[in-house]
Write a protein that holds these residues in place. Structure first.
Motif, short mmCIF file in Angstrom:
data_model
loop_
_atom_site.label_atom_id
_atom_site.label_comp_id
_atom_site.label_asym_id
_atom_site.label_seq_id
_atom_site.Cartn_x
_atom_site.Cartn_y
_atom_site.Cartn_z
N LEU A 152 0.84 -1.19 0.00
CA LEU A 152 0.00 0.00 0.00
C LEU A 152 0.88 1.24 0.00
CD1 LEU A 152 -1.86 -2.28 1.27
CD2 LEU A 152 -3.05 -0.44 2.47
N GLU A 153 0.36 2.25 -0.69
CA GLU A 153 0.99 3.56 -0.62
C GLU A 153 0.66 4.18 0.74
OE1 GLU A 153 -0.50 5.80 -3.82
OE2 GLU A 153 0.75 4.80 -5.36
N PRO A 154 1.46 5.19 1.17
CA PRO A 154 1.16 5.83 2.47
C PRO A 154 -0.26 6.40 2.53
CG PRO A 154 3.36 6.43 1.76
CD PRO A 154 2.76 5.69 0.61
N GLY A 155 -0.86 6.69 1.39
CA GLY A 155 -2.21 7.21 1.40
C GLY A 155 -3.27 6.15 1.57
N GLY A 156 -2.93 4.86 1.47
CA GLY A 156 -3.89 3.79 1.71
C GLY A 156 -4.34 3.09 0.45
N THR A 157 -3.82 3.42 -0.78
CA THR A 157 -4.22 2.77 -2.03
C THR A 157 -3.31 1.56 -2.27
OG1 THR A 157 -4.90 4.89 -2.93
CG2 THR A 157 -4.57 3.09 -4.50
N VAL A 158 -3.95 0.45 -2.69
CA VAL A 158 -3.19 -0.78 -2.94
C VAL A 158 -2.44 -0.60 -4.26
CG1 VAL A 158 -3.31 -3.27 -3.29
CG2 VAL A 158 -4.85 -2.14 -1.65
N ARG A 159 -1.10 -0.69 -4.22
CA ARG A 159 -0.28 -0.53 -5.43
C ARG A 159 0.01 -1.87 -6.06
NH1 ARG A 159 3.41 3.39 -7.22
NH2 ARG A 159 3.82 2.90 -9.42
N PHE A 160 0.36 -2.85 -5.23
CA PHE A 160 0.63 -4.20 -5.72
C PHE A 160 -0.06 -5.18 -4.76
CE2 PHE A 160 4.27 -1.62 -6.93
CZ PHE A 160 4.31 -1.82 -8.30
N VAL B 232 8.03 7.15 5.13
CA VAL B 232 7.63 5.78 4.75
C VAL B 232 7.34 5.77 3.26
CG1 VAL B 232 5.95 3.94 5.09
CG2 VAL B 232 6.69 5.32 7.04
N ASN B 233 7.98 4.78 2.57
CA ASN B 233 7.71 4.64 1.14
C ASN B 233 6.43 3.88 0.86
OD1 ASN B 233 10.07 6.01 0.56
ND2 ASN B 233 11.30 4.13 0.45
N GLN C 85 18.30 6.42 2.49
CA GLN C 85 19.09 7.42 1.80
C GLN C 85 19.21 7.11 0.31
OE1 GLN C 85 20.21 10.20 3.20
NE2 GLN C 85 21.08 10.93 1.26
N ARG C 86 19.25 5.83 0.01
CA ARG C 86 19.41 5.46 -1.40
C ARG C 86 18.12 5.62 -2.20
NH1 ARG C 86 20.13 -1.11 -0.78
NH2 ARG C 86 18.27 -1.47 0.54
N CYS C 87 17.03 5.91 -1.51
CA CYS C 87 15.74 6.09 -2.21
C CYS C 87 15.38 7.55 -2.38
CB CYS C 87 14.63 5.38 -1.46
SG CYS C 87 14.89 3.61 -1.23
N VAL C 88 16.36 8.47 -2.14
CA VAL C 88 16.04 9.90 -2.14
C VAL C 88 15.65 10.37 -3.53
CG1 VAL C 88 17.04 12.19 -1.77
CG2 VAL C 88 17.50 10.33 -0.16
N GLN C 89 16.30 9.80 -4.54
CA GLN C 89 16.04 10.29 -5.91
C GLN C 89 14.59 10.10 -6.31
OE1 GLN C 89 18.85 8.36 -8.47
NE2 GLN C 89 20.65 9.42 -7.59
N CYS C 90 13.98 9.01 -5.88
CA CYS C 90 12.58 8.73 -6.28
C CYS C 90 11.56 9.23 -5.26
CB CYS C 90 12.40 7.25 -6.53
SG CYS C 90 13.40 6.58 -7.86
N HIS C 91 11.88 9.09 -3.98
CA HIS C 91 10.85 9.35 -2.94
C HIS C 91 11.13 10.59 -2.11
CE1 HIS C 91 8.93 5.46 -3.63
NE2 HIS C 91 10.16 4.92 -3.72
N GLY C 92 12.26 11.22 -2.34
CA GLY C 92 12.56 12.39 -1.55
C GLY C 92 13.26 12.02 -0.25
N THR C 93 13.48 13.07 0.58
CA THR C 93 14.20 12.83 1.83
C THR C 93 13.29 12.12 2.85
OG1 THR C 93 13.51 14.97 2.74
CG2 THR C 93 15.56 14.90 1.43
N ALA C 94 13.96 11.51 3.89
CA ALA C 94 13.20 10.79 4.94
C ALA C 94 12.39 11.73 5.80
CB ALA C 94 14.18 9.99 5.80
N ASP C 95 12.84 13.00 5.88
CA ASP C 95 12.08 13.94 6.70
C ASP C 95 10.75 14.28 6.05
OD1 ASP C 95 14.12 13.96 8.53
OD2 ASP C 95 15.10 15.73 7.66
N SER C 96 10.77 14.42 4.71
CA SER C 96 9.52 14.77 4.04
C SER C 96 8.66 13.55 3.74
CB SER C 96 9.84 15.52 2.73
OG SER C 96 10.59 14.67 1.87
#
Length: 661
Positions: free
Chosen positions: A117-125, A191-192, A177-188
């Motif tokens: 699930l995405e953080p918003g609650g929608t099933v992605r896979f 949770v992916n 840290q390695r997911c910053v390019q796609c998902h942004g920083t951990a502060d913003s």
């Protein structure tokens, strides 16, 4: 002496059971009530069953908790394994690989469904493609997945399902840290996504399977061993000593005073001390009962030695003690009298004597605990009656019970005036007699001394000497008259009645009692018509009757008053055709109550108003004397208005008329 009961050996009465105890006793079988050992074993069995049930429940709870913890640990390991695979696929932007990972996870053993699930609650896979794109915000409730939140921990939830409890793990995939390019920083974006895995329902834990069976069996075996040891210990250390103690108690309660528990039960423990104390107590009871029996025998022997009939009566009218003199008087066996009601043994009545008709000592002492005397008619065993004078006194025991001791004196013949009673009455007149003799003797002495002085001096004339000698002669006549009055009263009653002049008899009695009347402040008025009235009587007894009546009047007027002695011929009637005479003695004293007027002529009844105790024979003697004269005595009185006693006497004319007829 603490009590006057006869020691008897009777079973000890058990207290009445309460309502709750009675219902319990009715519900428990008799065979179980009769044995403490059976009740102990039954209680032990119930305790073991309850313990076994609790043990099974604990075993099931422990087994279930263990399985759940193992299941949760395995779920977290699976989630961490697939988290690494998903992160690698995300870095490679391999969306098909991520879908394959979820499909592979959903097909793993024990997994029912897997979703990302995405953080918003929608099933992605999802392992089931039909769930892709659906909303599942409810499964993320309580997880803070937005910026500013502390990275959440995995959440494990157990939910009821048709096959058993189902585990669901919500595993947040944290931003790195390695997911910053796609998902942004951990502060913003902390949770992916959230990996949501539903596992197959966990089968219920039963006592017959798995560790529950082993734990239950071990517990039951331990309880059985404990029950065997406890049963043997209770039977050996508790039930057997208590059985011996109960048997000895039953024998003692049935009157076997030599009953003892015995040495085998005298151990050093608490039950041993109880058994030893019971034996000591039984020995003391046996000694005390023997002492009480000996005291009772001595007490019975003591009262049997009393010549007068004696009864000891309890407040419930039961006879506690009776002596042989009472048995001889009534013709009853003394041993059979003890325990009977006094009204049954003495009067043959089923109910206590009515206090309104009889002077019952038990009822009177219950109301006023003091000595009293009364007259009563007893019934012998053969049905005949015997009149007795009863002197009763209260006896308060140490327990506070008020017993009544009655001493009886039979009255086998009618009470009549005796020589001793007459002499006793003369003794009461000593004060008046001394006054009547002292004054004349003093006058005689003065006259003789004056005559002697005149003769010695030679200056006394003949006329003066004659006057002194005449004074001496008159005073000697007064002394002679006084002694003659006493001699007339002390004479033995004659066998026949003689005409007696009333006025001289009244004057002589009042002369003897004149000093007492003056000392008490009592005025006396005499009115007898005709002056020469004569009645048929014994002169000495008639004078005694008058003395008794005037004495009673003086005692009734402690503060002074007036006595009237009046004599008149009785009015003519069919029974008395003008031949009877009435002589009345009236006083202004305290009077006599209606209840006492029926008792005052009974022997030994005394109720003097001055508080002194009399003999109680005066009026009884008057009644007996008047009946011997062929007459009678009556009384009219009311409390506070004085009393009037009337003597109904026969005249010589009545006797002549009787002889002619």
């Amino acid at each position: 002496m603490t009590g006057l009961t006869t020691p008897v050996q009777t079973p000890v009465a058990t207290p009445a059971p309460q309502a709750g105890a009675g219902r319990w006793a009715a519900a428990v079988p008799r065979w179980l009530q009769a044995s403490l050992a059976r009740r102990l074993m039954l209680g032990l069995a119930v305790a073991l069953l309850v313990s076994a049930a609790v043990l099974v429940v604990l075993a099931l709870a422990i087994g279930r908790d263990g399985l759940r913890r193992q299941h949760e640990a395995a779920a977290e390991r699976v989630a961490r394994l697939f988290e690494a695979s998903l992160q690698n696929a995300m870095l490679k932007r391999d969306l098909d690989g991520m879908a394959g990972i979820l499909t592979s996870l959903g097909q793993s053993p024990g997994v029912a469904q897997a979703r990302l699930l995405e953080p918003g609650g929608t099933v992605r896979f999802a392992s089931h493609t039909r769930a892709v794109g659906s909303a599942a915000q409810a499964e993320l409730a309580g997880l803070c997945l937005h910026a500013g939140c502390k990275p959440p921990q995995p959440r494990l939830d157990w939910r009821p399902a048709p096959g058993g409890d189902q585990l669901r793990i919500a595993y947040p995939i944290l931003n790195q840290q390695r997911c910053v390019q796609c998902h942004g920083t951990a502060d913003s974006r902390p949770v992916n996504g959230v990996l949501l895995v539903d596992f197959e329902p966990l089968a219920p834990v039963t006592p017959l399977g798995g560790p529950g069976l082993l734990l239950t069996g071990a517990g039951l075996a331990t309880l059985a061993l404990f029950a065997a040891i406890m049963g043997f210990t209770l039977r050996r250390q508790v039930a057997w000593p208590l059985a011996r103690l109960a048997a000895a108690t039953d024998r003692l309660a049935q009157g076997e005073l030599s009953a003892r528990v015995g040495a085998p039960a005298h151990g050093p423990d608490e039950l041993g001390r109880v058994a030893h104390g019971f034996d000591d107590m039984a020995a003391r009871v046996q000694t005390m009962v023997g002492d009480l029996a000996e005291q009772h025998r001595f007490l019975q022997t003591l009262i049997d030695a009393i010549p007068d009939p004696v009864l000891v009566i309890a407040p419930d009218h039961r006879i506690r003690l009776a002596n042989s003199a009472y048995g001889a008087l009534t013709g009853h066996d003394v041993a059979q009298l003890v325990g009977q009601a006094c009204h049954r043994a003495s009067r043959g009545l089923d109910e206590p004597c009515p206090v309104t008709l009889l002077h019952c000592p038990v009822a009177e002492i219950r109301a006023r605990p003091q000595r009293l005397r009364s007259m009563m008619s007893l019934r012998r065993a053969d049905g005949s009656a015997v009149e007795v004078d009863i002197e009763a006194a209260p006896l308060v025991t140490r327990a506070g019970e008020t017993l009544v001791v009655e001493v009886m004196r039979p009255l086998d013949r009618a009470v009549r005036f005796s020589q001793e009673q007459r002499l006793s009455t003369i003794g009461l007149l000593a004060n008046g007699v001394a006054h009547e003799i002292h004054n004349p003797l003093a006058s005689i002495r003065l006259a003789l001394q004056a005559s002697l002085r005149g003769l010695r001096a030679g200056d006394m004339g003949r006329d003066e000497l004659v006057d002194y000698l005449q004074l001496v002669d008159r005073e000697i006549d007064r002394c002679v008259a006084t002694t003659q009055r006493l001699m007339q009263m002390s004479q033995t009653p004659g066998q026949t009645l003689q005409p007696v002049a009333l006025r001289p008899a009244v004057d002589d009695v009042l002369a003897l009692l004149g000093e007492e009347c003056r000392s008490r402040g009592v005025q006396v008025h005499i009115d007898i018509e005709p002056a020469a009235a004569r009645v048929m009587a014994d002169e000495a007894e008639l004078r005694q009757v008058l003395v008794n009546l005037i004495h009673n009047a003086l005692h009734a007027m402690a503060q002074g008053g007036r006595i009237e002695v009046q004599g008149r011929p009785a009015p003519a009637s069919p029974e008395s055709p003008g031949t009877d005479y009435q002589l009345s003695v009236r006083d202004t004293g305290c009077g006599i109550g209606p209840d006492e007027q029926t008792l005052i002529f009974m022997p030994f009844f005394s109720q003097r108003s001055d508080g002194q105790r009399g003999t109680g024979l005066g009026l009884a003697i008057c009644k007996a004397a008047l009946e011997r004269f062929g007459g009678r005595i009556t009384v009219q009185s009311s409390p506070g208005a004085g009393a009037c006693f009337t003597l109904h006497l026969r005249t010589p004319q009545a006797e002549s008329a009787g002889d002619s007829a």
